[in-house]
Design a protein around this motif. Sequence first.
Motif, PDB file in Angstrom:
ATOM      1  N   THR A  10      39.761  47.345 -14.955  1.00  0.00           N
ATOM      2  CA  THR A  10      37.573  47.004 -15.295  1.00  0.00           C
ATOM      3  C   THR A  10      37.490  45.740 -15.271  1.00  0.00           C
ATOM      4  N   VAL A  11      37.982  45.274 -17.004  1.00  0.00           N
ATOM      5  CA  VAL A  11      38.144  43.822 -17.173  1.00  0.00           C
ATOM      6  C   VAL A  11      39.154  43.347 -16.482  1.00  0.00           C
ATOM      7  N   LEU A  12      40.066  42.866 -16.634  1.00  0.00           N
ATOM      8  CA  LEU A  12      40.539  42.460 -15.520  1.00  0.00           C
ATOM      9  C   LEU A  12      39.416  41.417 -13.948  1.00  0.00           C
ATOM     10  N   ARG A  13      39.078  42.753 -13.642  1.00  0.00           N
ATOM     11  CA  ARG A  13      38.267  42.710 -12.261  1.00  0.00           C
ATOM     12  C   ARG A  13      37.387  42.209 -12.699  1.00  0.00           C
ATOM     13  N   LEU A  14      37.104  41.996 -13.703  1.00  0.00           N
ATOM     14  CA  LEU A  14      34.731  41.838 -13.182  1.00  0.00           C
ATOM     15  C   LEU A  14      35.789  39.985 -14.207  1.00  0.00           C
ATOM     16  N   ALA A  15      36.755  39.886 -14.384  1.00  0.00           N
ATOM     17  CA  ALA A  15      36.636  38.801 -14.963  1.00  0.00           C
ATOM     18  C   ALA A  15      37.442  37.856 -13.878  1.00  0.00           C
ATOM     19  N   ALA A  16      38.459  38.261 -13.199  1.00  0.00           N
ATOM     20  CA  ALA A  16      38.422  37.396 -11.785  1.00  0.00           C
ATOM     21  C   ALA A  16      37.269  37.326 -11.223  1.00  0.00           C
ATOM     22  N   PHE A  17      35.697  38.456 -11.355  1.00  0.00           N
ATOM     23  CA  PHE A  17      35.033  37.343 -10.358  1.00  0.00           C
ATOM     24  C   PHE A  17      34.123  36.275 -11.168  1.00  0.00           C
ATOM     25  N   LEU A  18      34.089  36.852 -13.070  1.00  0.00           N
ATOM     26  CA  LEU A  18      32.887  35.820 -13.441  1.00  0.00           C
ATOM     27  C   LEU A  18      33.182  34.406 -13.365  1.00  0.00           C
ATOM     28  N   VAL A  19      34.698  34.510 -13.365  1.00  0.00           N
ATOM     29  CA  VAL A  19      35.477  32.533 -14.363  1.00  0.00           C
ATOM     30  C   VAL A  19      35.064  32.553 -13.182  1.00  0.00           C
ATOM     31  N   PRO A  20      35.198  32.767 -11.578  1.00  0.00           N
ATOM     32  CA  PRO A  20      35.028  31.821 -10.803  1.00  0.00           C
ATOM     33  C   PRO A  20      33.395  31.617 -10.438  1.00  0.00           C
ATOM     34  N   PHE A  21      33.030  32.013 -10.898  1.00  0.00           N
ATOM     35  CA  PHE A  21      30.911  32.691 -10.363  1.00  0.00           C
ATOM     36  C   PHE A  21      30.353  30.764 -12.238  1.00  0.00           C
ATOM     37  N   GLY A  22      31.308  31.359 -12.545  1.00  0.00           N
ATOM     38  CA  GLY A  22      30.897  30.920 -13.716  1.00  0.00           C
ATOM     39  C   GLY A  22      31.614  28.820 -13.700  1.00  0.00           C
ATOM     40  N   ILE A  23      32.607  28.769 -12.567  1.00  0.00           N
ATOM     41  CA  ILE A  23      32.624  27.563 -12.060  1.00  0.00           C
ATOM     42  C   ILE A  23      32.511  26.769 -11.492  1.00  0.00           C
ATOM     43  N   LEU A  24      32.304  27.958  -9.930  1.00  0.00           N
ATOM     44  CA  LEU A  24      30.842  27.611  -9.603  1.00  0.00           C
ATOM     45  C   LEU A  24      29.590  27.065  -9.620  1.00  0.00           C
ATOM     46  N   MET A  25      29.087  27.959 -10.412  1.00  0.00           N
ATOM     47  CA  MET A  25      28.433  27.779 -10.950  1.00  0.00           C
ATOM     48  C   MET A  25      27.845  25.916 -11.727  1.00  0.00           C
ATOM     49  N   LEU A  26      28.983  25.478 -12.075  1.00  0.00           N
ATOM     50  CA  LEU A  26      28.948  24.354 -13.236  1.00  0.00           C
ATOM     51  C   LEU A  26      28.536  22.688 -12.328  1.00  0.00           C
ATOM     52  N   LEU A  27      28.906  23.607 -10.875  1.00  0.00           N
ATOM     53  CA  LEU A  27      28.945  21.918 -10.008  1.00  0.00           C
ATOM     54  C   LEU A  27      27.357  21.886  -9.554  1.00  0.00           C
ATOM     55  N   PRO A  28      26.542  21.375  -9.365  1.00  0.00           N
ATOM     56  CA  PRO A  28      25.585  21.366  -8.453  1.00  0.00           C
ATOM     57  C   PRO A  28      24.369  21.756  -7.711  1.00  0.00           C
ATOM     58  N   ILE A  29      25.430  21.884  -6.663  1.00  0.00           N
ATOM     59  CA  ILE A  29      25.205  21.866  -5.250  1.00  0.00           C
ATOM     60  C   ILE A  29      25.222  23.783  -5.545  1.00  0.00           C
ATOM     61  N   ARG A  31      24.259  25.524  -7.488  1.00  0.00           N
ATOM     62  CA  ARG A  31      22.976  25.636  -8.462  1.00  0.00           C
ATOM     63  C   ARG A  31      21.564  25.820  -8.034  1.00  0.00           C
ATOM     64  N   GLU A  32      21.423  25.619  -6.699  1.00  0.00           N
ATOM     65  CA  GLU A  32      20.591  25.762  -5.572  1.00  0.00           C
ATOM     66  C   GLU A  32      20.805  27.390  -4.229  1.00  0.00           C
ATOM     67  N   TYR A  33      22.482  27.434  -3.830  1.00  0.00           N
ATOM     68  CA  TYR A  33      23.035  28.292  -3.637  1.00  0.00           C
ATOM     69  C   TYR A  33      23.375  29.071  -4.237  1.00  0.00           C
ATOM     70  N   TYR A  34      23.039  30.164  -5.071  1.00  0.00           N
ATOM     71  CA  TYR A  34      23.385  30.810  -6.293  1.00  0.00           C
ATOM     72  C   TYR A  34      24.237  32.213  -5.099  1.00  0.00           C
ATOM     73  N   LEU A  35      24.058  32.647  -4.339  1.00  0.00           N
ATOM     74  CA  LEU A  35      24.462  33.729  -3.131  1.00  0.00           C
ATOM     75  C   LEU A  35      25.475  33.415  -2.501  1.00  0.00           C
ATOM     76  N   LEU A  36      25.298  32.044  -2.158  1.00  0.00           N
ATOM     77  CA  LEU A  36      26.854  32.077  -1.302  1.00  0.00           C
ATOM     78  C   LEU A  36      27.615  31.132  -2.784  1.00  0.00           C
ATOM     79  N   ALA A  37      27.401  31.215  -3.947  1.00  0.00           N
ATOM     80  CA  ALA A  37      28.499  31.392  -4.839  1.00  0.00           C
ATOM     81  C   ALA A  37      29.141  32.052  -5.706  1.00  0.00           C
ATOM     82  N   ALA A  38      28.415  33.524  -5.928  1.00  0.00           N
ATOM     83  CA  ALA A  38      28.827  34.414  -5.259  1.00  0.00           C
ATOM     84  C   ALA A  38      29.393  35.669  -4.843  1.00  0.00           C
TER      85      ALA A  38
END
Length: 110
Positions: A10-29, A31-38
Motif C-alpha cells: 500500500t505504501v509503495l502504491r501510494l508513493a508510485a502516485f504521490l511522487v509523480p504527482f508532486g513532480i508534475l505539480m512543480l511544473l507551472p502549467i 498548477r493550473e490543470y491539477y486534475l490533468l496532473a492527477a
Amino acid sequence: MKARSVILYTVLRLAAFLVPFGILMLLPIMREYYLLAAIFAALIGLSLSMLFLRRPLEEVTAGLAERRSRARDRVSDEEAEDAAASASASAPASADEGPEEEPGVRDRGQ
C-alpha cells in the motif's frame, strides 16, 4: 496473510502516485490543470506498479488466497445445521410414532 506485506504494498502504491504527482505539480502549467496532473500521475503510478511491484503484489495475493482457503475449510453454522437435519430425516422412525404431519395440515377439509 502478513500485515507487513499489505502495508508495504500500500505504501509503495501510494508513493508510485504521490511522487509523480508532486513532480508534475512543480511544473507551472500543471498548477493550473491539477486534475490533468492527477490523471497523468495515476497513469505513471499504474505503470510503475505493474513493472516494479509484482513481487509485493504476489505476496499479498498469496496471503489472501491462503486466508480464503482456510475460511472455506471451516464448516459454517448453516452447513452444520443442514447436515444434522438431513441426518435426522434419514434416520428410521420407530413403530410407536405415527406419520409426521406438516403443521396446519390437520384441519384441511375435515
